[in-house]
Design an enzyme around this catalytic site. Structure first.
Site, PDB file in Angstrom:
ATOM      1  N   TYR A 102       0.894  -1.295   0.048  1.00 40.27           N
ATOM      2  CA  TYR A 102      -0.147   0.114   0.157  1.00 40.27           C
ATOM      3  C   TYR A 102       0.947   1.322   0.092  1.00 40.27           C
ATOM      4  O   TYR A 102       1.830   1.341   0.811  1.00 40.27           O
ATOM      5  CB  TYR A 102      -1.156  -0.023   1.227  1.00 40.27           C
ATOM      6  CG  TYR A 102      -1.753   1.194   1.255  1.00 40.27           C
ATOM      7  CD1 TYR A 102      -2.811   1.536   0.631  1.00 40.27           C
ATOM      8  CD2 TYR A 102      -1.811   2.249   2.464  1.00 40.27           C
ATOM      9  CE1 TYR A 102      -3.479   2.539   0.516  1.00 40.27           C
ATOM     10  CE2 TYR A 102      -2.466   3.253   2.586  1.00 40.27           C
ATOM     11  CZ  TYR A 102      -3.363   3.546   1.652  1.00 40.27           C
ATOM     12  OH  TYR A 102      -4.179   4.786   1.811  1.00 40.27           O
ATOM     13  N   ASP A 131       9.238   2.977  -0.067  1.00 38.00           N
ATOM     14  CA  ASP A 131       8.054   3.354   0.842  1.00 38.00           C
ATOM     15  C   ASP A 131       8.457   2.915   2.228  1.00 38.00           C
ATOM     16  O   ASP A 131       7.900   1.911   2.452  1.00 38.00           O
ATOM     17  CB  ASP A 131       6.706   3.007   0.244  1.00 38.00           C
ATOM     18  CG  ASP A 131       5.558   3.663   1.279  1.00 38.00           C
ATOM     19  OD1 ASP A 131       5.766   4.096   2.051  1.00 38.00           O
ATOM     20  OD2 ASP A 131       4.475   3.530   0.713  1.00 38.00           O
ATOM     21  N   LYS A 146       4.230   8.643   9.329  1.00 39.15           N
ATOM     22  CA  LYS A 146       3.812   7.864  10.637  1.00 39.15           C
ATOM     23  C   LYS A 146       4.907   8.458  11.698  1.00 39.15           C
ATOM     24  O   LYS A 146       4.724   9.452  12.364  1.00 39.15           O
ATOM     25  CB  LYS A 146       3.882   6.413  10.229  1.00 39.15           C
ATOM     26  CG  LYS A 146       2.577   6.286   9.271  1.00 39.15           C
ATOM     27  CD  LYS A 146       2.249   4.517   9.251  1.00 39.15           C
ATOM     28  CE  LYS A 146       0.821   4.662   8.559  1.00 39.15           C
ATOM     29  NZ  LYS A 146       0.974   3.708   7.352  1.00 39.15           N
TER      30      LYS A 146
HETATM   31  C1  LIG Z   1       0.496   4.482   5.953  1.00 37.57           C
HETATM   32  C2  LIG Z   1       0.968   4.317   4.962  1.00 37.57           C
HETATM   33  C3  LIG Z   1       1.082   4.995   3.542  1.00 37.57           C
HETATM   34  C4  LIG Z   1      -0.203   6.288   3.535  1.00 37.57           C
HETATM   35  O1  LIG Z   1       0.241   7.199   4.605  1.00 37.57           O
HETATM   36  P1  LIG Z   1      -1.087   8.303   5.139  1.00 37.57           P
HETATM   37  O2  LIG Z   1      -0.458   8.966   6.157  1.00 37.57           O
HETATM   38  O3  LIG Z   1      -2.053   7.189   5.668  1.00 37.57           O
HETATM   39  O4  LIG Z   1      -1.417   8.910   3.825  1.00 37.57           O
HETATM   40  C5  LIG Z   1       1.837   5.072   2.546  1.00 37.57           C
HETATM   41  N1  LIG Z   1       2.665   3.866   2.487  1.00 37.57           N
HETATM   42  C6  LIG Z   1       2.725   2.954   3.627  1.00 37.57           C
HETATM   43  C7  LIG Z   1       3.577   2.086   3.348  1.00 37.57           C
HETATM   44  C8  LIG Z   1       2.099   3.084   4.662  1.00 37.57           C
HETATM   45  O5  LIG Z   1       1.917   2.246   5.482  1.00 37.57           O
END
Ligand SMILES: *Cc1c(COP(=O)(O)O)cnc(C)c1O
Length: 430
Positions: free
Chosen positions: A144, A238, A266
């Protein structure tokens, strides 16, 4: 255990909020029942509006790595609040947080702060395209990368939980430059390169957390990076979830690779909305005002959010809880596996640092297809019994559980008791 006040707020919430939630992962669609409403949290614990207290293994889906309302974070933020909330001009805190982040990632010379992980990835992908002059991006099934149109295909937990193949409202044109490969399968990447000559890069969660925790096997990342170099394509890590989760810095370093572009979120905001993308100078040079890649934000580098990030990362560095995370996760893994064995429930546990989760299956889980062999009905029974025994888990088989440095030995014992009851319940129910 009563959920009366949560139920009341849920019904009120349905009137003007969509499903009474502001993010679909907070809905309890796949576990049944209604979402809990939270009143407050402190340390390792979270309390709902009915006064039920839980050990929190959701931790806001990752950010609250020090536990809730850590004294030093609270102090840092309160101090910043006194000076104003947002200025539309630069502040010193942005420079301080940028140095902390860049120092923790070898090969990251510059960083740009944004407001969410989604925004970080949108910008990181745009940067890969700007730098290479190529359009296509490979992503892995089950990873994701936020809710931007072009990456909202085969996108893991949120969609898998709701049994959605992809998102409505994403035009074909938006995904025509997105290619899907299989996690842990380098051949599936090479195949795309044999068919396309305009691939800018590959985006990956170095440890995947969004189909449940899935770990790269046998030097997969190293081989991927080496291969991409032969193709003049970039590796975009990511690390929105993994950044500062398993070491002070990135999972990529633990796995022996250096990405060309890294996306963060995060933990770096410690509970406040902060995202970031960074790379070596030569690549960041493309970003406006230095270069021609436009990316902007009214609240980017927000002084309150920066203060939250600085305090969180500074305290995290001081505590250095990573060794303890490994130990605690190993203990929880043993508890889960031994209890499952006791009640003859098929269970596999994947973990990396402070991220882990059980899958209700007997198969090893190394990609999205395998993750989907998990029994989500068993998870739902397990989930509710854990709630009733005072452990707050993400309401989905496909979400990672997180540890905070606030978790105590007593908490672990309480989790063990809850696991025993929940596993017994699963065994009786099926
Ligand atoms: C949570 C997450 C996102 C998106 O971050 P948001 O702050 O929810 O927009 C993107 N990539 C990864 C791997 C994530 O865990």
């Amino acid at each position: 255990m009563k959920f009366k006040e949560s139920q009341k707020l849920y019904e009120q919430g349905l009137v003007h909020l969509v499903g009474a939630v502001n993010s679909p992962v907070r809905a309890f669609s796949s576990v049944g029942g209604n979402p809990l409403f939270i009143k407050k949290a402190k340390g390792s614990k979270i309390t709902d509006v009915d006064g039920n207290e839980y050990i929190d293994l959701v931790l806001s889906y990752g950010p609250m790595i020090l536990g809730h309302r850590h004294r030093k974070v609270q102090k840092g933020v309160e101090k910043a609040l006194k000076n104003g909330y947002s200025f539309g001009a630069s502040t010193e805190n942005e420079i301080i947080l940028a140095k902390i982040v860049c120092d923790a990632f070898p090969g990251m010379d510059k960083v740009r702060f944004v407001n969410s992980g989604t925004e970080a990835v949108i910008s990181g992908v745009r940067l890969a395209r700007a730098y290479t002059g190529k359009d296509k991006i490979i992503k892995f099934s089950g990873c994701y990368h936020g809710h931007q149109d072009s990456l909202l295909v085969a996108a893991g937990s949120g969609l898998a939980t709701l049994s959605l193949p992809g998102s409505k409202g994403v035009p074909e044109g938006a995904v025509k430059n997105t290619l899907i490969a299989e996690y842990n399968n380098l051949e599936s990447v090479k195949k795309h390169f044999s068919e396309h000559d305009d691939i800018a890069g590959v985006i990956i969660e170095p440890i995947c957390g969004n189909m449940g925790v899935v770990i790269p096997q046998h030097n997969f990342l190293k081989e991927l990076k080496a291969y991409l170099e032969t193709k003049d394509a970039l590796l975009i890590a990511d690390e929105v979830m993994t950044g500062f989760r398993s070491k002070f810095g990135g999972a990529q370093e633990l796995l022996g690779v250096a990405a060309d572009i890294t996306c963060l979120g995060k933990v770096i905001g410690g509970g406040f909305p902060v995202g970031a993308y960074g790379a070596r100078n030569e690549i960041m040079q493309e970003v406006a005002p230095l270069g021609g890649m436009y990316q902007a934000g009214t609240l980017s580098g927000n002084p309150i959010a920066m203060a939250g990030g600085i305090a969180t990362l500074t305290e995290l560095k001081r505590q250095n809880p990573y060794h303890q995370f490994n130990k605690t996760a190993a203990i929880l893994e043993t508890i889960l596996l031994e209890t499952a064995k006791k009640y003859q429930v098929d269970l596999v546990v994947n973990r990396f640092g402070s991220m882990m989760n059980p899958f209700f299956t007997k198969n090893n889980i190394t990609n999205f297809e395998e993750a989907q062999t998990s029994d989500t009905k068993k998870f739902a029974v397990f989930f509710w019994e854990m709630i009733k025994n005072g452990v707050f888990l993400p309401p989905s088989q496909f979400e990672a559980w997180f540890l905070s440095s606030a978790i105590s030995n007593r908490d672990v014992k309480k989790i063990a008791k809850a696991v025993d009851r929940a596993m017994e319940k699963v065994a009786i129910s099926f």
